[in-house]
Design an enzyme around this catalytic site. Structure first.
Site, PDB file in Angstrom:
ATOM      1  N   ALA A 200      47.590  45.559  30.849  1.00 58.71           N
ATOM      2  CA  ALA A 200      47.056  45.615  31.823  1.00 58.71           C
ATOM      3  C   ALA A 200      47.445  46.062  33.785  1.00 58.71           C
ATOM      4  CB  ALA A 200      46.440  43.937  31.801  1.00 58.71           C
ATOM      5  N   SER A 203      45.756  45.677  41.521  1.00 57.32           N
ATOM      6  CA  SER A 203      46.408  46.338  42.461  1.00 57.32           C
ATOM      7  C   SER A 203      47.961  46.070  42.961  1.00 57.32           C
ATOM      8  CB  SER A 203      44.483  45.849  43.339  1.00 57.32           C
ATOM      9  OG  SER A 203      45.203  43.944  43.354  1.00 57.32           O
ATOM     10  N   VAL A 207      50.593  44.088  34.053  1.00 65.77           N
ATOM     11  CA  VAL A 207      51.496  42.716  33.459  1.00 65.77           C
ATOM     12  C   VAL A 207      52.407  43.612  31.443  1.00 65.77           C
ATOM     13  CG1 VAL A 207      50.948  40.991  31.603  1.00 65.77           C
ATOM     14  CG2 VAL A 207      50.403  41.265  33.974  1.00 65.77           C
ATOM     15  N   ASP A 347      40.713  32.913  44.248  1.00 66.12           N
ATOM     16  CA  ASP A 347      40.369  34.710  43.365  1.00 66.12           C
ATOM     17  C   ASP A 347      40.335  34.533  42.163  1.00 66.12           C
ATOM     18  OD1 ASP A 347      40.283  37.590  43.599  1.00 66.12           O
ATOM     19  OD2 ASP A 347      42.256  37.741  42.972  1.00 66.12           O
TER      20      ASP A 347
END
Length: 709
Positions: A200, A203, A207, A347
């Site tokens: 993955a 921004s 990972v 978030d």
């Protein structure tokens, strides 16, 4: 940032690379890049090529200046660094201006040529491309609005949602170098296996999946993009200047720079992975034990500023599995974060909420967290209570407490304006109120009374708005306030906060008169609250539901948490029994006197206060014995609300006596007592003595008052 892409859930065998130390050094090979069609129509241009081509110079500059920049958010420090690089600031400002200016110009031309609908999806794709070209700060802003299908058009929503986890990665070779540099040892000494490409990318970083050599556990390794701090610092420096200009030109009441500073501070903390690991540990300690909530383990000792190691999580994005139960779990967890402990996930975009393989809600990415102070928590709860109960004068005061209104605002005028804005929405009932209903004509009212948006407020509202947005995507009728208010009702009934106790008392006693409708509404709504014990998917028949409700009411009022409400109920029942005694004595005296040969003066009838107490007694008996359902919770069937009936004491007495003669109606109350905890049963046995003392005290006080007054 998404920790795990749902495609694929389980990596194929080649995706994990086993590297025993005996095999020698890791080969330095640039991994293949994902390909994508250009949003501008030129196929074959990769996302990474577009980003590097347009903004790569910033990373080159960033690597050179990152050492001079403060690691924490510090505007003077950032200004000192970029004040010495005016050409770089000018070049970046022109890039931002021309990128968005060209897009808006194309949208304007589309509207002139009547092609706006035809080009809608194309322009949405172009906007996503622009955000990717401009870099992490703009991607983060887009992520903040990418989970609101009721606000963002579908075409834009689809494109912006790609920014949550489908961003092109940077070089794996460079990522591995960062890991080794931060951990100060070769990869082969830390991991026995590691994926050769990122699973993955987002921004701020990307990972990898790996297996720890020390314990064999599967972990996620997050690596920060090189130079990202310098790029974000420059963009915030520019955006902050533009926010100041916009406030002056637009004459906004809200301090736009302060709102930007709050967001930027959270973003800077997010870039320090050590802070994220500590946040994750605290979040796991506070909320990891909630039913059906999963919080991954953090490996703080192996985490550095630009490298984070945490437990690997298998799952699918919550927004893709259409599981409303887990949305309810998320709402309960969010309310616990906001109003119980004040430490909340700021978030929670769909990429950070997963449905695990065992059906739990997993939270990821703890870089951006918020703190909600106690006085603001109480103010938020009070505002919800005053809104639902149409107390717009109290709501105006709450807005001052929350920092939405200046203390100099004219309260009477604000109350009148808020009544006009919210009354029609509130009349629909708490279960039908949405954020859209509450917005109404609030924009004009905010401008008139100089409303201001505190820096914390946008993060708090977003934490709930994201969950509502996910639910709306598969259930358009979902209302987050409907799920939140029962929790708030339970909170205000059980919390020991002096402010909330005072609010509850003021709410229940208007001008000294007990408002039983409001207590009934609070108790009924609190029984709908999702708690750790009631967060289960069960179906009960009506009799079981009624019995369960009675047990819930008794369990609540007989505990230490419900002591305040229990005392209020005992006081009001004692008032009613005292009034009943007066009415009974008056009736018996009148009946006996009517048989006498002479006509004595009539005994005094009930006064207004005693008549009201008698009516309240009747309503309380119904509440305890029958636990009214939602559709008739505001009024007992065939009986008017407190204060709406005349002073007909005889009718009131007959009504209560008839109700009390129906002893079988109260058997459900007695039948659930053996099912209560031993502590609650002991408290139940003390109720008659407590009630007798209260009634006797009132009777003695009334007798003395009538003798000497």
């Amino acid at each position: 940032m998404l920790l795990l892409r749902p495609l694929p859930l389980t990596l194929p065998a080649p995706a994990l690379r086993a590297r025993p130390a005996a095999l020698g050094p890791r080969p330095r090979r640039r991994p293949p890049r994902p390909r994508a069609a250009s949003a501008y129509g030129a196929g074959g241009v990769s996302e990474e090529d577009a980003f590097t081509r347009c903004s790569g110079y910033l990373f080159e500059e960033g690597l050179a200046t990152e050492g001079d920049l403060p690691t924490a958010y510090d505007i003077p420090g950032i200004a000192r660094v970029y004040g010495r690089r005016p050409l770089l600031v000018l070049r970046r400002s022109l890039q931002i201006g021309t990128s968005f200016g060209r897009w808006f110009a194309l949208r304007y031309l589309d509207s002139l040529n009547d092609r706006a609908d035809d080009m809608f999806e194309v322009r949405a794709a172009q906007l996503r491309r622009i955000l990717l070209e401009l870099g992490p700060a703009f991607v983060k802003i887009a992520q903040a609005v990418s989970s609101r299908p009721d606000v963002i058009p579908p075409a834009y929503l689809d494109e912006l949602s790609l920014l949550q986890d489908r961003i092109a990665p940077f070089s794996t070779e460079l990522a591995f170098d960062i890991i080794e540099k931060e951990l100060q040892m070769p990869l082969d000494m830390i991991f026995s296996e590691m994926s050769p490409v990122p699973v993955a990318a987002a921004s701020l970083g990307q990972v990898y999946q790996a297996r720890l050599r020390s314990n064999g556990k599967l972990v996620a390794v997050k690596v920060q993009r090189p130079g990202v701090q310098a790029v974000i610092s420059l963009d915030i420096y520019i955006l902050r200047f533009l926010a100041g200009v916009a406030r002056k030109v637009g004459k906004f009441n809200t301090d736009l720079q302060a709102v930007l500073d709050e967001w930027a501070s959270s973003l800077f903390r997010e870039m320090d992975y050590r802070e994220e690991a500590r946040n994750g540990l605290k979040f796991r300690e506070l909320y990891g034990k909630l039913r059906d909530v999963m919080v991954p383990e953090m490996y703080l000792e192996q985490t550095r500023r630009r490298v984070l190691i945490m437990e690997w999580v298998e799952g699918e994005r919550l927004s893709e599995v259409r599981d409303q139960y887990l949305v309810e779990v998320g709402v309960y967890c969010s309310l616990s974060q906001l109003l119980e402990y004040g430490f909340y996930h700021a978030d929670p975009h769909p990429g950070n909420l997963l449905r695990t393989v065992d059906g739990k809600l997993a939270y990821l990415d703890f870089g951006m967290m918020g703190e909600f102070r106690q006085e603001l928590r109480d103010g938020f709860i009070e505002a919800c209570l005053h809104l639902v109960n149409r107390d717009f004068d109290g709501l105006a005061k709450d807005f001052v407490t929350l920092g939405l209104l200046p203390a100099t605002a004219q309260k009477d005028e604000v109350t009148k304006a808020l009544t006009g804005v919210f009354e029609s929405a509130v009349n629909k009932g708490v279960q039908n109120i949405s954020f859209g209903d509450l917005s109404g004509n609030l924009g004009q009212t905010m401008y008139k009374f100089k409303f201001q948006i505190p820096s914390y407020f946008s993060l708090v509202i977003r934490s709930l708005a994201v969950l509502e947005g996910i639910a709306i995507s598969f259930n358009p009728n979902y209302k987050v306030l409907s799920s939140s208010y029962p929790w708030i009702a339970r909170k205000v009934l059980t919390d020991n906060s002096p402010n909330l106790r005072s609010t509850l008392y003021t709410l229940l006693y208007k001008d000294g008169t007990f408002q039983i409708d409001r207590l009934e509404s609070l108790l009924t709504e609190s029984l709908r609250a999702r708690t750790e014990q009631t967060l289960v998917r069960t179906q009960q028949d009506e009799s079981d539901s009624s019995r369960f409700a009675i047990k819930q009411v008794l369990s609540f009022t007989l505990t230490e948490q419900g002591a305040f409400v229990k005392d209020l109920l005992l006081q009001e029942i004692a008032k009613g029994l005292d009034a009943l005694g007066v009415a009974t004595l008056s009736s018996v005296t009148s009946a006996a006197a009517s048989r006498l040969p002479f006509a004595p003066s009539p005994s005094p009838s009930l006064n207004n206060e005693e008549a009201t107490n008698l009516r309240n007694l009747y309503r309380l008996l119904l509440l305890v014995a029958k636990t009214p359902q939602k559709e008739n919770s505001s009024r007992a069937s065939g009986y008017e609300s407190t204060g709406e009936k005349g002073d007909d004491g005889a009718d009131d007495m007959s009504l209560v006596l008839n109700e009390m003669r129906s002893f079988p109606e109260f058997l459900p109350v007695l039948s659930v007592v053996p099912e209560l905890s031993p502590e609650s049963q002991q408290q139940f046995l003390l109720l008659p003595a407590d009630l007798t003392n209260l009634v006797l005290s009132r009777a003695v006080a009334r007798t003395i008052r009538r003798m000497f007054i």
